[in-house]
Design a protein around this motif. Structure first.
Motif, mmCIF file in Angstrom:
data_model
loop_
_atom_site.group_PDB
_atom_site.id
_atom_site.type_symbol
_atom_site.label_atom_id
_atom_site.label_comp_id
_atom_site.label_asym_id
_atom_site.label_seq_id
_atom_site.Cartn_x
_atom_site.Cartn_y
_atom_site.Cartn_z
ATOM 1 N N HIS A 33 -15.689 24.977 -68.660
ATOM 2 C CA HIS A 33 -15.231 25.102 -70.051
ATOM 3 C C HIS A 33 -13.704 25.091 -70.160
ATOM 4 C CE1 HIS A 33 -14.139 29.136 -69.010
ATOM 5 N NE2 HIS A 33 -13.509 29.220 -70.163
ATOM 6 N N SER A 34 -13.009 25.330 -69.033
ATOM 7 C CA SER A 34 -11.559 25.508 -69.132
ATOM 8 C C SER A 34 -10.768 24.202 -68.956
ATOM 9 C CB SER A 34 -11.093 26.538 -68.098
ATOM 10 O OG SER A 34 -11.314 26.010 -66.816
ATOM 11 N N LEU A 35 -11.463 23.086 -68.726
ATOM 12 C CA LEU A 35 -10.755 21.829 -68.490
ATOM 13 C C LEU A 35 -10.082 21.310 -69.757
ATOM 14 C CD1 LEU A 35 -13.436 19.921 -66.338
ATOM 15 C CD2 LEU A 35 -11.439 21.197 -65.519
ATOM 16 N N THR A 36 -8.991 20.576 -69.560
ATOM 17 C CA THR A 36 -8.321 19.939 -70.706
ATOM 18 C C THR A 36 -9.141 18.696 -71.101
ATOM 19 O OG1 THR A 36 -7.070 18.508 -69.264
ATOM 20 C CG2 THR A 36 -6.038 20.625 -69.842
ATOM 21 N N ILE A 37 -8.814 18.131 -72.252
ATOM 22 C CA ILE A 37 -9.566 16.947 -72.716
ATOM 23 C C ILE A 37 -9.520 15.797 -71.688
ATOM 24 C CG2 ILE A 37 -9.540 15.090 -74.469
ATOM 25 C CD1 ILE A 37 -11.124 17.481 -75.399
ATOM 26 N N PRO A 38 -8.331 15.428 -71.158
ATOM 27 C CA PRO A 38 -8.352 14.345 -70.163
ATOM 28 C C PRO A 38 -9.175 14.699 -68.918
ATOM 29 C CG PRO A 38 -6.107 14.802 -70.898
ATOM 30 C CD PRO A 38 -6.961 15.864 -71.482
ATOM 31 N N GLU A 39 -9.198 15.984 -68.566
ATOM 32 C CA GLU A 39 -9.971 16.378 -67.376
ATOM 33 C C GLU A 39 -11.470 16.420 -67.659
ATOM 34 O OE1 GLU A 39 -6.666 19.464 -65.433
ATOM 35 O OE2 GLU A 39 -8.167 20.217 -66.834
ATOM 36 N N ILE A 40 -11.790 16.838 -68.883
ATOM 37 C CA ILE A 40 -13.217 17.072 -69.182
ATOM 38 C C ILE A 40 -13.955 15.762 -69.524
ATOM 39 C CG2 ILE A 40 -13.382 17.469 -71.724
ATOM 40 C CD1 ILE A 40 -14.667 20.202 -71.015
ATOM 41 N N THR A 41 -13.194 14.750 -70.021
ATOM 42 C CA THR A 41 -13.846 13.517 -70.477
ATOM 43 C C THR A 41 -14.707 12.852 -69.387
ATOM 44 O OG1 THR A 41 -12.163 13.248 -72.146
ATOM 45 C CG2 THR A 41 -13.470 11.304 -71.645
ATOM 46 N N PRO A 42 -14.164 12.641 -68.158
ATOM 47 C CA PRO A 42 -15.025 12.009 -67.146
ATOM 48 C C PRO A 42 -16.285 12.820 -66.837
ATOM 49 C CG PRO A 42 -12.753 12.295 -66.324
ATOM 50 C CD PRO A 42 -12.807 12.932 -67.662
ATOM 51 N N ARG A 43 -16.143 14.138 -66.920
ATOM 52 C CA ARG A 43 -17.298 15.016 -66.652
ATOM 53 C C ARG A 43 -18.364 14.847 -67.748
ATOM 54 N NH1 ARG A 43 -19.673 16.963 -62.348
ATOM 55 N NH2 ARG A 43 -20.611 19.014 -62.658
ATOM 56 N N ILE A 44 -17.884 14.704 -68.985
ATOM 57 C CA ILE A 44 -18.807 14.511 -70.111
ATOM 58 C C ILE A 44 -19.513 13.152 -69.974
ATOM 59 C CG2 ILE A 44 -18.909 14.163 -72.652
ATOM 60 C CD1 ILE A 44 -18.456 17.080 -71.881
ATOM 61 N N VAL A 45 -18.730 12.142 -69.555
ATOM 62 C CA VAL A 45 -19.317 10.803 -69.372
ATOM 63 C C VAL A 45 -20.420 10.889 -68.316
ATOM 64 C CG1 VAL A 45 -18.845 8.433 -68.638
ATOM 65 C CG2 VAL A 45 -17.168 9.651 -70.065
ATOM 66 N N GLU A 46 -20.125 11.569 -67.227
ATOM 67 C CA GLU A 46 -21.117 11.723 -66.150
ATOM 68 C C GLU A 46 -22.367 12.435 -66.682
ATOM 69 O OE1 GLU A 46 -19.497 14.077 -62.983
ATOM 70 O OE2 GLU A 46 -21.267 13.787 -61.692
ATOM 71 N N LEU A 47 -22.123 13.469 -67.464
ATOM 72 C CA LEU A 47 -23.236 14.233 -68.032
ATOM 73 C C LEU A 47 -24.090 13.356 -68.951
ATOM 74 C CD1 LEU A 47 -24.663 16.994 -68.695
ATOM 75 C CD2 LEU A 47 -23.008 17.226 -70.558
ATOM 76 N N PHE A 48 -23.428 12.626 -69.837
ATOM 77 C CA PHE A 48 -24.168 11.784 -70.793
ATOM 78 C C PHE A 48 -24.959 10.699 -70.068
ATOM 79 C CE2 PHE A 48 -21.786 12.472 -75.087
ATOM 80 C CZ PHE A 48 -22.004 13.829 -74.955
ATOM 81 N N LYS A 49 -24.356 10.144 -69.017
ATOM 82 C CA LYS A 49 -25.057 9.083 -68.286
ATOM 83 C C LYS A 49 -26.278 9.649 -67.559
ATOM 84 C CE LYS A 49 -21.322 5.816 -68.031
ATOM 85 N NZ LYS A 49 -20.821 4.662 -67.309
#
Ligand SMILES: Nc1ncnc2c1ncn2[C@@H]1O[C@H](COP(=O)(O)OP(=O)(O)OP(=O)(O)O)[C@@H](O)[C@H]1O
Length: 377
Positions: A33-49
């Motif tokens: 939860h503590s990641l910045t937007i640029p850091e969290i975006t790839p993680r979200i992409v991985e999650l969505f995929k």
């Protein structure tokens, strides 16, 4: 619902989790939860995929995440996804606040979401992951505390609350309010803070006194025999969204939902007229409350509600308004210790508990005098 949903037949690549009788896609991934937007975006992409197979071949550039603000418990993101054919899909990702398991029963929440969402309440649940969930984005504005007392809106909130209270969420129908308060009390009364200032402030609290108040109030509330319903329990302005064009009101955020007393949901909602600043001079007047009660008790014929029913609900909500102060005061102490948020939860304890003390004599007298009246059948 006015929300844009991604396909209802979302293909499953993650494991499907069975919550009650409804299946929803689940991923075993966690998102920090503590990641910045640029850091969290790839993680979200991985999650969505992982969750949504039909997005697995989309380029990362098609996913745009931004922070949504407003809440004080979790981290909330809005994610725009541009599909192959150019369609834009918006969803929210809620990352559970760290340590919120002390105050929120996530299994209870997930079960309730399915049934409430099937009954037309809140956003659609699209998928879950280890520390959060993906939901449809609601295209509507979030209410301010002052909106809630606007007569037309107050009537609509009352009407929706009545149907919310009629949803049958499977599982035990035992009211959870006093169990939750007791759990909060046990945790809240045994905290230590590394920060000296916080520790000194915390030491000012007499938990013996708080415990005595809980016992007295529980006894009094018990005499009122309030109906037990599936309650939202956190009906503040931030959890109410309105699409002005469609005149559609949404209740969101069911994380505190449980079987509880009707009067708690209403009294708690009235407390929220004060906003996060806790200006309790804004608590609704008796007239405003009666307007709400009429639309709650008989949404189709509000003017036909009897004086007797109005008075009964007035006493019930007033009594549970006090319970709401104790509930959120104790909640705030746990949050003061557990939450990484900047919010001054310790101060919030005092705002709620001091208001409890200011109100209690009048409310106890009201309830006792009501209870001593001969009851006509
Ligand atoms: N599905 C959604 N679609 C659009 N906006 C949303 C959605 N869910 C939440 N929001 C927005 O984000 C804000 C915070 O959301 P939410 O209440 O779920 O967070 P929270 O941290 O649980 O808050 P709190 O604990 O303070 O109630 C809401 O007030 C609303 O403005």
């Amino acid at each position: 619902m006015g929300a844009v949903n991604i396909r209802n037949d979302t293909e499953v690549s993650g494991e499907a989790r069975n919550d009650g009788d409804i299946k929803v896609v689940h991923s075993s991934l966690t998102v920090d939860h503590s990641l910045t937007i640029p850091e969290i975006t790839p993680r979200i992409v991985e999650l969505f995929k992982d969750l949504f197979k039909h997005w697995s071949n989309l380029d990362e550039s098609r996913f745009v995440a931004e922070n949504l603000s407003g809440g004080i418990t979790n981290r909330l993101l809005k994610v725009a996804v541009e599909e192959e054919n150019g369609t834009m899909v918006h969803v929210t990702v809620r990352i559970d606040g760290p340590n919120t398991e002390y105050i929120i029963n996530r299994d209870r929440e997930l079960q309730a979401i399915h049934h409430l969402s099937a009954a037309g309440f809140g956003p659609k649940l699209l998928g879950t992951f280890e520390n959060g969930m993906v939901q449809s984005f609601i295209h509507a504005r979030t209410l301010d505390a002052s909106d809630m007392r606007e007569p037309k809106l107050a009537a609509e909130i009352a009407k929706q609350l009545k149907s919310f209270h009629q949803v049958d969420v499977p599982g035990s129908k035992e009211p959870q309010l006093w169990n939750d308060i007791s759990k909060f009390f046990k945790k809240a009364s045994h905290l230590t803070f590394d920060d000296c200032k916080k520790q000194n402030k915390y030491k000012e609290i007499s938990f013996k006194e708080v415990e005595t108040e809980i016992i007295k109030l529980k006894e009094l509330a018990g005499h009122l025999n309030a109906p037990v319903v599936f309650a939202h329990n956190d009906l503040l302005s931030g959890n109410l969204m309105l699409n002005d064009d469609e005149e559609k009101l949404y209740f969101i955020d069911f994380e505190y939902g449980s079987y509880s007393y009707r009067g708690f949901d209403i009294g708690n909602h009235f407390n929220e007229y004060a906003g996060l600043d806790c200006d309790y001079t804004l608590y609704p007047s008796k007239n405003e409350q009666y307007h709400f009660f009429r639309h709650y008790l008989n949404p189709e014929k509000p003017n036909e509600v009897s004086d007797k029913d109005l008075e009964a609900l007035y006493v019930e909500s007033t009594c549970y308004m006090l319970v709401s102060h104790l509930y959120w005061a104790l909640w705030a102490l746990i949050q003061a210790k557990m939450s990484p948020n900047e919010f001054d939860y310790l101060e919030y304890f005092f705002l709620r508990y001091d208001e409890y003390k200011r109100q209690k004599n009048e409310c106890f007298s009201l309830a006792k005098s009501y209870l001593s009246q001969p009851k006509t059948i």
